[in-house]
Design a protein around this motif. Structure first.
Motif, short mmCIF file in Angstrom:
data_model
loop_
_atom_site.label_atom_id
_atom_site.label_comp_id
_atom_site.label_asym_id
_atom_site.label_seq_id
_atom_site.Cartn_x
_atom_site.Cartn_y
_atom_site.Cartn_z
N LEU A 1 13.02 2.01 -20.60
CA LEU A 1 12.32 3.15 -19.99
C LEU A 1 13.16 4.42 -20.12
N GLY A 2 14.47 4.28 -19.90
CA GLY A 2 15.37 5.43 -20.01
C GLY A 2 15.39 6.01 -21.41
N ASN A 3 15.45 5.17 -22.41
CA ASN A 3 15.45 5.64 -23.80
C ASN A 3 14.15 6.35 -24.15
N LEU A 4 13.03 5.85 -23.62
CA LEU A 4 11.75 6.50 -23.83
C LEU A 4 11.75 7.90 -23.22
N LEU A 5 12.28 8.02 -22.01
CA LEU A 5 12.32 9.32 -21.32
C LEU A 5 13.25 10.30 -22.04
N LEU A 6 14.35 9.79 -22.58
CA LEU A 6 15.27 10.65 -23.33
C LEU A 6 14.57 11.24 -24.56
N LYS A 7 13.75 10.45 -25.21
CA LYS A 7 13.01 10.92 -26.39
C LYS A 7 12.01 12.01 -26.00
N LYS A 8 11.58 11.98 -24.74
CA LYS A 8 10.64 12.97 -24.24
C LYS A 8 11.35 14.21 -23.68
N GLY A 9 12.67 14.26 -23.87
CA GLY A 9 13.44 15.41 -23.43
C GLY A 9 13.87 15.40 -21.99
N LYS A 10 13.79 14.25 -21.34
CA LYS A 10 14.19 14.13 -19.94
C LYS A 10 15.68 13.80 -19.82
N LYS A 11 16.26 14.21 -18.69
CA LYS A 11 17.61 13.77 -18.34
C LYS A 11 17.46 12.65 -17.31
N VAL A 12 18.12 11.54 -17.56
CA VAL A 12 17.91 10.33 -16.76
C VAL A 12 19.20 9.89 -16.08
N ALA A 13 19.12 9.67 -14.77
CA ALA A 13 20.25 9.13 -14.01
C ALA A 13 19.85 7.76 -13.47
#
Length: 357
Positions: A104-116
């Motif tokens: 899920l985190g890798n998907l969000l990173l591809k969408k330009g999100k910063k994930v903690a």
């Protein structure tokens, strides 16, 4: 440097000439070890992950000298908080929480999100230690400059969260993280603790693991915003689809939640990456609905109230055990209870009475 730090620091130029070089060197080392809250705060809002880690370590510390500084840091970060999506991930050990979060985190990173990711590892009741191996399990996610993974021990806190998880969320939001994922140790005594600090609560399940009946317990279902059957791949694909239908039927037995959201059941394979995009779409759908009907904001308000009451309980407990008179007689009262010379209720009443004096 904060005003408090400045008041407590003597410039080296004012040190008497008679002071030995050894004393001066010791003084310098003390200055280097001093925790400067202002510096940590400024580095956190500047997206310095090292400062964020240091800040979380500070607020997790139980040292008396760190408590006030930790509180100052939280208060400084508060104006920069409440601007993220908070997602809680729970499930029994072995369900694949870390693999799912990485996908899920890798998907969000591809969408330009910063994930903690605030990952909580269970503490041993015997040694009180934790492995804290989540960074090892999330190999690809940890390498991204836009991802932050912080493992913390659960300690004595219930609900599968660390004692300072809420405070850690505030610091991560101040550092500019868009999505904050809280990975719990698993379904335990009180999932209320997890539910009280997230916007979306996701329960991971396995098909054919013998926990289908556990999954339809009323308390867990009422808190979960979604059930996701993980490891839906290979020979487990058909059982996963059957489990999905079973859970969907079970969900129809429960009334609509206050959020006006009907919990959904999805399948995915975190290791293959299938179904992850659908889960994020579902979460966005939930956020849109709850933002429009006002539940999102009201839920945050109620969570702050819960946080207040829990903090009061923690501080009362700490104050009680640190009371000089209580510390002086606690062992004696404990021994008396163990030897059946006094009842636990009488001993507790005595200790509470002397703590008021």
């Amino acid at each position: 440097m904060s005003s408090n730090s400045a008041k407590n620091t003597t410039p080296l130029s004012k040190v008497p000439s008679s002071t030995s070089n050894l004393s001066i060197n010791r003084f310098k080392k003390l200055q280097q070890k001093e925790i400067l809250v202002d510096a940590i705060f400024k580095s956190i809002v500047a997206n310095d992950t090292a400062a964020l880690s240091k800040g979380i370590t500070l607020i997790e510390s139980t040292k008396k000298s760190h408590l006030e500084k930790g509180q100052q840091l939280i208060e400084m970060c508060l104006p920069y908080a409440n601007n993220s999506v908070r997602i809680g991930i729970t499930g029994v050990p072995g369900v694949g929480k870390s693999t799912f979060i990485e996908a899920l985190g890798n998907l969000l990173l591809k969408k330009g999100k910063k994930v903690a990711v605030l990952a909580v590892d269970p503490s041993s009741s015997i040694s009180h230690g934790s492995i804290l191996g989540d960074k090892t399990r999330m190999e690809s996610l940890v390498q991204s400059p836009n991802a932050f993974i912080r493992p913390s021990p659960s300690g004595k806190s219930l609900g599968g969260v660390a004692q300072k998880t809420r405070e850690s969320i505030i610091l991560c939001e101040a550092a500019g993280y868009d999505v904050i994922i809280i990975e719990t140790v698993g379904v335990g005594q009180s999932e209320t603790a997890v539910h009280s600090m997230v916007d979306f609560f996701l329960l991971l399940k396995l098909a054919g693991a013998g926990d289908e009946l556990q999954g339809i317990k009323r308390g867990i279902i009422e808190m979960a915003d979604a059930l996701v059957i993980n490891k839906a791949d290979g020979d487990n694909l058909i059982p996963a689809r059957k489990a999905k239908n079973q859970f969907r039927k079970a969900l129809h037995l429960y009334p609509l939640a206050q959020s006006s959201w009907s919990p959904e059941v999805l399948t995915c394979s975190a290791i293959e990456g299938t179904g992850i995009a659908d889960i994020w779409i579902m979460i966005l759908k939930y956020l849109d609905i709850t933002a429009k009907n006002g539940f999102f904001e009201e839920n945050r308000i109620q969570q702050n109230k819960f946080w207040l009451l829990q903090t009061i309980e923690e501080q009362l407990k700490t104050s009680f055990y640190n009371h000089p008179k209580v510390k002086a007689v606690l062992d004696t009262q404990t021994t008396a209870v163990q030897q059946h010379k006094i009842t636990p209720f009488a001993a507790a009443r005595y200790l509470l009475d002397i703590s008021k004096k």
